[in-house]
Enzyme design. Structure first.
Site, PDB file in Angstrom:
ATOM      1  N   SER A 144      19.550 -49.822  -2.447  1.00 10.03           N
ATOM      2  CA  SER A 144      18.637 -49.927  -1.316  1.00 10.03           C
ATOM      3  C   SER A 144      19.355 -50.687  -0.218  1.00 10.03           C
ATOM      4  O   SER A 144      20.249 -51.495  -0.492  1.00 10.03           O
ATOM      5  CB  SER A 144      17.371 -50.683  -1.728  1.00 10.03           C
ATOM      6  N   TYR A 157      13.609 -58.180  -6.061  1.00  8.80           N
ATOM      7  CA  TYR A 157      13.954 -56.778  -5.847  1.00  8.80           C
ATOM      8  C   TYR A 157      15.262 -56.670  -5.081  1.00  8.80           C
ATOM      9  O   TYR A 157      16.159 -55.895  -5.464  1.00  8.80           O
ATOM     10  CB  TYR A 157      12.826 -56.093  -5.077  1.00  8.80           C
TER      11      TYR A 157
END
Length: 273
Positions: A144, A157
């Protein structure tokens, strides 16, 4: 549309979001696709949809945070189709939304790291064990831009995605000898259900407002103004899965409309300068 004809691919987290887009794209290109997920209803429905359109896909319930289940996924794929050419380690979860780091109890740390990072590491390892003895292959890990670009919020995350990026490069170096290519895709501002899945009933409304605000901020900062989609990520995954990228390994490809390249410079019209 036969770039993956005769190839066998696994897509974890393939029942929805980006994983669904990749699985559908691979199937359209002629691959036999194993869709792995924990959402059995969505996964089985997708398999029916794709197979009715002429594809060859199967569904496997797999919690990638459990190494034994990942090993079973790889071995059952090889047993069913006789090969494994492409492994897409896409499954992931978000850490819960908090008001800030001071309010973070890190209660979900182990679960997020187990699914996001351990799942990628085990998937890479187990797929590569087969690929190394069968002429090589392609491993595609989903990171990401949150693992590239620092920011506040969902720190666990972000940390898991940063670790995936570094692991991908390490694995690429080690596995190149076996003609196993390992690359990482880093999507950004692609609408998927992952963030909403971390919300409780009590904070769902707050999450929706937070997500809308963050996505608007990302739109403002993004050089390309068109919206990104799961199909955009799937096209990049297709490139890394095919022989077109046979000399590409250890790369991290942001799919973010230019977000990590830098913020947009707003220039005034000449008549206002």
């Amino acid at each position: 549309m036969t770039e993956l004809a005769g190839k066998v691919a696994v897509v974890t987290g393939g029942a929805s979001g980006i994983g669904r887009g990749i699985a559908a794209r691979f199937a359209a290109e002629g691959a036999s696709v194993v869709i792995a997920d924990v959402r059995d209803d969505l996964g089985e429905a997708l398999v029916r949809e794709l197979n009715e359109a002429g594809a060859t896909t199967v569904y496997r319930h797999t919690d990638v945070g459990d190494q034994a289940q990942v090993a079973d996924l790889v071995s059952s794929t090889v047993e069913a189709f006789g090969a494994l050419n492409v492994m897409v380690n896409n499954a992931g979860i978000s850490s819960p939304l908090r008001k800030g780091l001071f309010h973070e109890d890190l209660e979900e740390f182990d679960r997020v790291m187990r699914v996001n990072l351990l799942g990628v590491m085990a998937g890479t390892r187990d797929a590569a064990r087969h690929m190394a003895d069968h002429g090589g292959g392609s491993v595609i890990n989903l990171g990401s831009i949150g693992g590239i670009q620092a920011g506040g919020g969902v720190s666990t995350y972000r940390a898991s995605k940063a670790a995936i990026i570094h692991f991908t490069k390490c694995a690429a170096i080690e596995l190149a000898h076996y003609e196993v290519r390992v690359n990482c895709l880093a999507p950004g501002n692609i609408p998927t259900p992952i963030l909403a899945s971390s919300a409780t009933d009590e904070d769902r409304e707050r999450l929706e407002k937070f997500e809308a605000r963050i996505r608007q901020q990302m739109r403002d900062d993004r050089p390309l103004k068109r919206e990104g989609t799961a199909d955009d990520v799937a096209e990049a995954a297709l490139y890394l899965a095919t022989d077109r990228s046979r000399y590409v390994t250890g790369t991290v490809l942001p799919i973010d409309g230019g977000t990590v390249a830098g913020k947009v410079i707003v220039r005034k019209p000449k008549d206002q300068q």
